[in-house]
Write a protein that holds these residues in place. Sequence first.
Motif, short mmCIF file in Angstrom:
data_model
loop_
_atom_site.label_atom_id
_atom_site.label_comp_id
_atom_site.label_asym_id
_atom_site.label_seq_id
_atom_site.Cartn_x
_atom_site.Cartn_y
_atom_site.Cartn_z
N ALA A 127 -0.94 -20.73 15.03
CA ALA A 127 -0.62 -19.20 15.32
C ALA A 127 -0.55 -17.73 14.03
N ARG A 128 0.11 -18.47 12.95
CA ARG A 128 -0.08 -18.40 11.62
C ARG A 128 -1.16 -18.02 11.57
N GLU A 129 -2.42 -18.44 11.25
CA GLU A 129 -3.51 -18.11 11.06
C GLU A 129 -3.76 -16.69 11.54
N LYS A 130 -3.81 -17.00 13.14
CA LYS A 130 -4.47 -16.35 14.17
C LYS A 130 -3.85 -14.84 14.31
N ALA A 131 -2.34 -14.89 13.51
CA ALA A 131 -1.81 -13.46 13.46
C ALA A 131 -2.51 -12.80 12.01
N ILE A 132 -2.40 -13.70 11.02
CA ILE A 132 -2.66 -13.58 9.98
C ILE A 132 -4.31 -12.42 10.18
N THR B 287 -6.54 -10.01 22.03
CA THR B 287 -7.77 -10.33 22.79
C THR B 287 -8.85 -10.84 21.98
N TYR B 288 -9.03 -10.05 20.94
CA TYR B 288 -10.23 -10.58 19.82
C TYR B 288 -10.59 -11.86 19.27
N ILE B 289 -8.70 -11.77 18.85
CA ILE B 289 -8.97 -13.59 17.91
C ILE B 289 -8.92 -14.13 19.29
N THR B 290 -8.04 -14.10 20.20
CA THR B 290 -7.44 -15.49 20.59
C THR B 290 -8.28 -15.09 21.76
N GLU B 291 -9.00 -16.11 22.31
CA GLU B 291 -9.70 -16.06 23.87
C GLU B 291 -8.84 -16.98 25.45
N GLU B 292 -8.66 -17.76 24.34
CA GLU B 292 -7.26 -18.52 24.98
C GLU B 292 -6.02 -17.65 25.60
N PRO B 293 -4.75 -17.84 26.60
CA PRO B 293 -3.78 -17.11 26.85
C PRO B 293 -3.04 -17.50 25.46
N THR B 294 -2.62 -16.31 24.97
CA THR B 294 -1.56 -16.78 23.90
C THR B 294 -0.26 -17.52 23.83
N ASN B 295 0.58 -17.59 22.39
CA ASN B 295 1.54 -18.16 23.13
C ASN B 295 2.23 -17.09 22.34
N SER B 296 3.70 -17.70 22.55
CA SER B 296 4.99 -16.43 22.54
C SER B 296 5.07 -16.62 21.00
#
Length: 126
Positions: A6-11, A29-38
Amino acid sequence: MKRREAREKAIQTLFQLENTELSVDEAITYITEEPTNSFYELLVRGTVQNQEAIDNTLTGSLENWSLDRLPKIERTVLRLAVFELLYNEDVPDRVVLNEAIELCKTFGDEKSGRFVNGVLSKLTKK
């Protein structure tokens, strides 16, 4: 998604937001195609919403540097870490520092980790 991921995707998302005119939702949406987590959403949205206060805090901890002069990856990692330090009491300071250093190893270089560690260590002592 685990917290490290989650931190890597947030960066990645925050870095992208700094370089484009995308909205937060579009960047997520561009970074995560899957449903995001909280946790991921908390990191991204919280950092963006509190960026002015985060930047003010960072500016007070930088010696001989301005925020604008920092390389983008270090600035992004610092913003995320400061968000967690100031606004996320669920994570101990030591974990935030370790995660920031690991993010620098992933996205930056060895000097990035030392620099970020120094800034955050100074900040946590205040």
